[in-house]
Design a protein around this motif. Structure first.
Motif, PDB file in Angstrom:
ATOM      1  N   ASP A   1      34.947 -22.958  61.442  1.00 28.23           N
ATOM      2  CA  ASP A   1      35.626 -21.988  60.602  1.00 28.23           C
ATOM      3  C   ASP A   1      34.703 -20.791  60.372  1.00 28.23           C
ATOM      4  O   ASP A   1      33.744 -20.595  61.124  1.00 28.23           O
ATOM      5  CB  ASP A   1      36.080 -22.630  59.277  1.00 28.23           C
ATOM      6  N   GLN A   2      34.953 -20.014  59.322  1.00 27.29           N
ATOM      7  CA  GLN A   2      34.201 -18.777  59.133  1.00 27.29           C
ATOM      8  C   GLN A   2      32.773 -18.977  58.641  1.00 27.29           C
ATOM      9  O   GLN A   2      32.017 -18.018  58.570  1.00 27.29           O
ATOM     10  CB  GLN A   2      34.940 -17.853  58.146  1.00 27.29           C
ATOM     11  N   THR A   3      32.381 -20.192  58.299  1.00 21.55           N
ATOM     12  CA  THR A   3      31.041 -20.392  57.754  1.00 21.55           C
ATOM     13  C   THR A   3      30.159 -21.322  58.576  1.00 21.55           C
ATOM     14  O   THR A   3      28.937 -21.243  58.481  1.00 21.55           O
ATOM     15  CB  THR A   3      31.128 -20.964  56.320  1.00 21.55           C
TER      16      THR A   3
ATOM     17  N   PRO B   1      41.140 -12.896  61.551  1.00 26.67           N
ATOM     18  CA  PRO B   1      40.880 -13.730  62.729  1.00 26.67           C
ATOM     19  C   PRO B   1      41.863 -13.407  63.846  1.00 26.67           C
ATOM     20  O   PRO B   1      43.048 -13.183  63.594  1.00 26.67           O
ATOM     21  CB  PRO B   1      41.101 -15.160  62.210  1.00 26.67           C
ATOM     22  N   VAL B   2      41.374 -13.378  65.063  1.00 25.20           N
ATOM     23  CA  VAL B   2      42.224 -13.185  66.236  1.00 25.20           C
ATOM     24  C   VAL B   2      41.849 -14.240  67.264  1.00 25.20           C
ATOM     25  O   VAL B   2      40.668 -14.468  67.529  1.00 25.20           O
ATOM     26  CB  VAL B   2      42.062 -11.785  66.854  1.00 25.20           C
ATOM     27  N   HIS B   3      42.847 -14.893  67.808  1.00 23.64           N
ATOM     28  CA  HIS B   3      42.635 -15.907  68.836  1.00 23.64           C
ATOM     29  C   HIS B   3      43.251 -15.394  70.130  1.00 23.64           C
ATOM     30  O   HIS B   3      44.302 -14.750  70.123  1.00 23.64           O
ATOM     31  CB  HIS B   3      43.284 -17.229  68.431  1.00 23.64           C
ATOM     32  N   PHE B   4      42.601 -15.670  71.234  1.00 25.08           N
ATOM     33  CA  PHE B   4      43.113 -15.252  72.545  1.00 25.08           C
ATOM     34  C   PHE B   4      43.347 -16.498  73.392  1.00 25.08           C
ATOM     35  O   PHE B   4      42.470 -17.351  73.524  1.00 25.08           O
ATOM     36  CB  PHE B   4      42.108 -14.334  73.247  1.00 25.08           C
TER      37      PHE B   4
ATOM     38  N   ILE C   1      32.062 -14.898  60.250  1.00 26.72           N
ATOM     39  CA  ILE C   1      30.901 -15.370  60.999  1.00 26.72           C
ATOM     40  C   ILE C   1      30.332 -14.221  61.814  1.00 26.72           C
ATOM     41  O   ILE C   1      29.164 -13.886  61.748  1.00 26.72           O
ATOM     42  CB  ILE C   1      31.281 -16.521  61.957  1.00 26.72           C
ATOM     43  N   ALA C   2      31.206 -13.586  62.586  1.00 27.22           N
ATOM     44  CA  ALA C   2      30.747 -12.596  63.548  1.00 27.22           C
ATOM     45  C   ALA C   2      30.089 -11.405  62.882  1.00 27.22           C
ATOM     46  O   ALA C   2      29.111 -10.858  63.372  1.00 27.22           O
ATOM     47  CB  ALA C   2      31.929 -12.124  64.401  1.00 27.22           C
ATOM     48  N   MET C   3      30.617 -10.981  61.742  1.00 25.65           N
ATOM     49  CA  MET C   3      30.071  -9.800  61.105  1.00 25.65           C
ATOM     50  C   MET C   3      28.978 -10.143  60.104  1.00 25.65           C
ATOM     51  O   MET C   3      28.355  -9.248  59.545  1.00 25.65           O
ATOM     52  CB  MET C   3      31.192  -9.012  60.419  1.00 25.65           C
ATOM     53  N   GLY C   4      28.733 -11.458  59.909  1.00 24.88           N
ATOM     54  CA  GLY C   4      27.700 -11.826  58.962  1.00 24.88           C
ATOM     55  C   GLY C   4      26.447 -12.352  59.624  1.00 24.88           C
ATOM     56  O   GLY C   4      25.342 -12.033  59.220  1.00 24.88           O
ATOM     57  N   SER C   5      26.607 -13.123  60.706  1.00 22.59           N
ATOM     58  CA  SER C   5      25.451 -13.784  61.297  1.00 22.59           C
ATOM     59  C   SER C   5      25.243 -13.442  62.763  1.00 22.59           C
ATOM     60  O   SER C   5      24.143 -13.591  63.276  1.00 22.59           O
ATOM     61  CB  SER C   5      25.610 -15.309  61.164  1.00 22.59           C
ATOM     62  N   VAL C   6      26.279 -13.013  63.446  1.00 21.99           N
ATOM     63  CA  VAL C   6      26.158 -12.625  64.840  1.00 21.99           C
ATOM     64  C   VAL C   6      26.001 -11.116  64.899  1.00 21.99           C
ATOM     65  O   VAL C   6      26.717 -10.394  64.209  1.00 21.99           O
ATOM     66  CB  VAL C   6      27.410 -13.064  65.644  1.00 21.99           C
ATOM     67  N   PRO C   7      25.068 -10.614  65.715  1.00 24.44           N
ATOM     68  CA  PRO C   7      24.883  -9.169  65.789  1.00 24.44           C
ATOM     69  C   PRO C   7      26.170  -8.447  66.173  1.00 24.44           C
ATOM     70  O   PRO C   7      26.812  -8.780  67.164  1.00 24.44           O
ATOM     71  CB  PRO C   7      23.824  -9.010  66.890  1.00 24.44           C
TER      72      PRO C   7
END
Length: 275
Positions: free
Chosen positions: A1-3, A166-169, A151-157
Motif C-alpha cells: 500500500d502507500q506506506t 493511485p493509478v494502475h496500468f 510512496i513514490a513522492m515520499g520515499s522514491v526519488p
C-alpha cells in the motif's frame, strides 16, 4: 500500500514467512523462495521441524531460504539467478539512475518516467521476465504496474508532481511484448451495464475478448501463419500507450481521470484496432 510492502512466502501445507519492505527500499520476487534471515515472522513449529530434519543448526539465525529450499546445505548457491537476478539488476539500475537524476535536479524524474521504465522491465523477453513460450510452455497472462503516490513522492526519488491519486496500468493481454499497451485503471472505472446489474454479472471491460484476440494472434505467429502485429498496428499501439501515460502528467491541480481516459475506453480502442 502507500506506506509499506510485504513479501509472503509459503512452504508445504501450512508454513509461511513474511518480510517487510520499508519505504524507499525495493524488492523483486520470481516464483521461488527468496526470503533469507530478514523475515519479520514465521509460522509456528517451522524452526523445530527444520532442526529435527537437519536443515537448521538451531544456533545461527534462521535462514528461511537455506532451510526450506536447500535443506540447510551451507555450500548451496542461494543467490538470485535467471529472471530473478535480472529483475534485481533492473531495479538497482533504476535506483542508481533516479538518484543521479535527482542530484542533477532533472525535471524528467516524474511519475511517468518511473512507470515507463517499469514497462521496459516487464517487457524484458531475454531474461524470461516476460514469458513468451506460446506453444509448449508458459506465456505471461497479463501484466500490471501500480503507481502509489504517497510512496513514490515520499520515499522514491521524483520531481514535484500533482498526480495525487493511485493509478494502475494493466495490459489485459497474454504478454506485454506482443504490442498491447499498458492501459490506466482506477477503481472509479468499475462500472456495470444495466443488463449486467440485472444478471448480477461483473462487467469485465471486454478484457476477456481482448485477451482472446491477442492469444489467437500469438498462436498464429508461433505457427508461422502471420506476423503478430503489422508495423502500422505497432505504431498505433505505441501511440495508445503514450496517450495512456499522459494520465500521469495532468495539467490541472487536483486532476482526476475522466470517462475519456477510462480503462474500458482504452480496451475498446485496442479491440477496434486489432480485431
Amino acid at each position: 500500500d502507500q506506506t509499506e510492502a510485504y513479501v509472503l512466502e509459503t512452504a508445504g501445507i501450512k508454513h509461511w514467512a513474511w518480510e517487510r519492505i520499508p519505504p524507499g527500499d525495493f524488492r523483486n520476487i520470481s516464483n521461488g523462495i527468496s526470503i533469507r534471515d530478514n523475515w519479520g515472522a514465521i509460522s509456528k513449529d517451522i524452526q523445530s521441524i527444520c532442526k529435527e530434519n537437519g536443515w537448521w543448526d538451531g544456533e545461527t539465525k534462521f535462514d528461511w531460504k537455506r532451510a526450506l529450499a536447500a535443506g540447510g546445505r551451507a555450500h548451496s548457491n542461494l543467490e538470485a539467478v535467471g529472471r530473478e537476478a535480472a529483475g534485481l539488476a533492473h531495479l538497482q539500475a533504476l535506483r542508481d539512475k533516479s538518484n543521479s537524476m535527482l542530484s542533477a535536479e532533472s525535471p524528467d524524474l516524474t511519475p511517468r518516467w518511473w512507470v515507463e521504465r517499469m514497462c521496459d522491465v516487464l517487457r524484458d523477453d531475454d531474461s524470461g521476465i516476460c514469458f513468451r513460450d506460446v506453444l509448449g510452455g508458459f506465456c505471461s497472462t497479463g501484466s500490471q504496474i501500480s503507481w502509489l503516490p504517497s510512496i513514490a513522492m515520499g520515499s522514491v526519488p521524483v520531481s514535484e508532481s500533482n498526480v495525487n491519486f493511485p493509478v494502475h496500468f494493466f495490459t489485459g493481454a497474454p504478454d506485454p511484448l506482443c504490442g498491447t499497451p499498458y492501459k490506466p485503471f482506477t477503481f472509479s472505472d468499475i462500472l456495470q451495464t444495466a443488463s449486467d446489474e440485472e444478471n448480477d454479472v461483473e462487467y469485465d471491460h471486454n478484457t476477456q475478448f481482448l485477451w482472446d484476440i491477442w492469444r489467437e494472434r500469438a498462436l498464429d505467429e508461433a505457427k508461422k501463419r502471420r506476423d503478430l502485429v503489422s508495423n502500422q498496428e505497432k505504431r498505433a499501439l505505441k501511440e495508445m500507450e503514450i496517450a495512456a501515460m499522459s494520465i500521469l502528467e495532468p495539467c490541472e491541480e487536483n486532476f482526476s481521470p475522466t470517462s475519456s481516459s477510462t480503462f474500458a475506453a482504452f480496451v475498446q480502442e485496442e479491440i477496434d484496432l486489432i480485431q
